[in-house]
Design an enzyme around this catalytic site. Structure first.
Site, PDB file in Angstrom:
ATOM      1  N   SER A 251      -2.850 -12.840   3.156  1.00 21.63           N
ATOM      2  CA  SER A 251      -3.210 -12.611   1.752  1.00 21.63           C
ATOM      3  C   SER A 251      -2.106 -13.130   0.830  1.00 21.63           C
ATOM      4  O   SER A 251      -2.367 -13.456  -0.332  1.00 21.63           O
ATOM      5  CB  SER A 251      -3.520 -11.132   1.485  1.00 21.63           C
ATOM      6  OG  SER A 251      -2.372 -10.332   1.571  1.00 21.63           O
TER       7      SER A 251
ATOM      8  N   LYS B  38       0.801  -1.216   0.000  1.00 22.08           N
ATOM      9  CA  LYS B  38       0.000   0.000   0.000  1.00 22.08           C
ATOM     10  C   LYS B  38       0.837   1.271   0.000  1.00 22.08           C
ATOM     11  O   LYS B  38       0.314   2.343  -0.279  1.00 22.08           O
ATOM     12  CB  LYS B  38      -0.973   0.011   1.183  1.00 22.08           C
ATOM     13  CG  LYS B  38      -1.928  -1.150   1.242  1.00 22.08           C
ATOM     14  CD  LYS B  38      -2.691  -1.418  -0.025  1.00 22.08           C
ATOM     15  CE  LYS B  38      -3.559  -0.276  -0.459  1.00 22.08           C
ATOM     16  NZ  LYS B  38      -4.560  -0.727  -1.473  1.00 22.08           N
TER      17      LYS B  38
HETATM   18  C1  LIG Z   1      -2.600  -7.406   3.299  1.00 19.67           C
HETATM   19  C2  LIG Z   1      -3.163  -6.936   1.995  1.00 19.67           C
HETATM   20  N1  LIG Z   1      -3.209  -7.790   0.974  1.00 19.67           N
HETATM   21  C3  LIG Z   1      -3.740  -7.418  -0.204  1.00 19.67           C
HETATM   22  C4  LIG Z   1      -4.266  -6.173  -0.409  1.00 19.67           C
HETATM   23  C5  LIG Z   1      -4.909  -5.866  -1.726  1.00 19.67           C
HETATM   24  O1  LIG Z   1      -4.312  -4.836  -2.439  1.00 19.67           O
HETATM   25  P1  LIG Z   1      -5.180  -3.885  -3.368  1.00 19.67           P
HETATM   26  O2  LIG Z   1      -5.862  -2.922  -2.463  1.00 19.67           O
HETATM   27  O3  LIG Z   1      -4.184  -3.241  -4.267  1.00 19.67           O
HETATM   28  O4  LIG Z   1      -6.176  -4.734  -4.110  1.00 19.67           O
HETATM   29  C6  LIG Z   1      -4.246  -5.264   0.635  1.00 19.67           C
HETATM   30  C7  LIG Z   1      -4.842  -3.939   0.490  1.00 19.67           C
HETATM   31  O5  LIG Z   1      -5.105  -3.252   1.446  1.00 19.67           O
HETATM   32  C8  LIG Z   1      -3.675  -5.649   1.871  1.00 19.67           C
HETATM   33  O6  LIG Z   1      -3.639  -4.805   2.936  1.00 19.67           O
END
Ligand SMILES: Cc1ncc(COP(=O)(O)O)c(C=O)c1O
Length: 314
Positions: A271, A54
């Site tokens: 994630s 981010k």
């Molecule tokens: C831990 C984590 N994984 C994945 C994402 C996904 O990214 P994006 O917002 O670019 O889809 C985020 C977004 O906040 C995140 O904090």
């Protein structure tokens, strides 16, 4: 010992902003050992200075707003996030000497509140019973009451979010794979990473195979990802871009997250485990290819979660 030491020529960054991006690709050979014609790489976004992917979006959103004259000397940047985006805004606001106000539910961890305040952010603590929706309502209320005072960053509807990845993450992936990338896999939160990287890679190679990843249910434990069917749909999301949209269970994402830590030495967030799950399913189906995925943040952010000890987490 004799001889002279010639230090490597390292660039000296002007500020923390120059440390954002340029993250390495980590090769995950062991996970795809069954087929030597498939290569799997993860973009190590947890190495950004704010600890997550981010940083890229937050830097682009604030730069875009400043260049567009939407952040003046007395403007307060406002948003409702205690997650990775909040940390990224806070870090960048500190470096730019901007004022930042974040609406966050009062039950976020002490560590999280300390981190945000250490960066100089002002926190508006909202009712824990109302969750993140309560924090969003408070941010909207503050903005509506004094629109001239605040810049409401709104990452879900801000094109600078996906453009950050179009302009930086995707070109880095092309350079780091010598243009050989054939498949790209990423989780959907705001969707900025998937949409920005996907659009750029498709321009480069029209046959690129793009896989978006979601949790398999509305009530999931994959922090950062959204179950799009039931969540508020981000304005920047382009559902036509993906060749495939796959679902991953929280349990499988957690299992792979633990495996990344104990077998690869990569302590990442859940994630990343979800992104790996989708990448492994893809790897098992294709005869050959160069798969790139994204590991968005570090596992240190979630150490109090019970899944790290699987016998207790279930
Ligand atoms: C831990 C984590 N994984 C994945 C994402 C996904 O990214 P994006 O917002 O670019 O889809 C985020 C977004 O906040 C995140 O904090």
């Amino acid at each position: 010992m004799s001889g002279t030491f010639t230090p490597p020529r390292l660039q000296v960054p002007a500020s923390v902003l120059d440390l954002i991006g340029g993250t390495p690709l980590v090769r995950l050979d062991r996970f795809v050992a069954a087929n030597p014609r498939v290569e799997l790489y993860a973009k190590a976004e947890f190495l950004n200075p704010g600890g997550s992917v981010k940083d890229r979006a937050a830097a682009a959103i604030l730069r875009d707003a400043a260049q567009g004259g939407r952040i003046g000397r007395d403007t307060v940047i406002l948003d409702a996030t205690s997650g990775n985006t909040g940390i990224a805004y806070a870090m960048i606001a500190a470096a730019y000497r901007y004022r930042l106000k974040l609406c966050v539910p009062d039950n976020v961890t002490v560590e999280r509140k300390r981190m945000l305040r250490a960066y100089g952010a002002e926190l508006v603590l909202t009712d824990p019973m109302e969750g993140t929706d309560g924090a969003i309502r408070e941010a909207r209320r503050l903005h509506a009451a004094e629109p001239g005072r605040y810049f409401y960053a709104d990452q879900y509807n801000n094109d600078a979010n996906w453009r950050a990845h179009y302009d930086t993450t995707a070109p880095e992936i092309l350079e780091q794979t010598d243009g050989r990338v054939t498949h790209f896999v990423a989780g959907l939160g705001t969707s900025g990473t998937f949409v920005g990287v996907g659009r750029r890679l498709r321009e480069y190679r029209s046959k690129i195979h793009l896989v978006s990843v979601q949790p398999d249910s509305p009530l999931h434990g994959i922090e950062g990802l959204k179950h799009m069917e039931t969540a508020i749909r981000p304005g920047i999301y382009d559902s036509d871009l993906a060749d495939e949209d796959v679902s991953v269970s929280t349990e499988r994402a957690q299992d792979l997250t633990r495996q990344l830590a104990s077998e690869e030495g990569l302590l990442v967030g859940v994630s990343s485990g979800a992104a790996l799950a989708a990448s492994l399913d893809l790897a098992a189906r294709i005869p050959e290819g160069v798969i790139v995925t994204v590991f968005p943040d570090s596992g240190t952010r979630y150490l109090s979660e019970r899944f790290w000890e699987p016998e207790q987490g279930r």
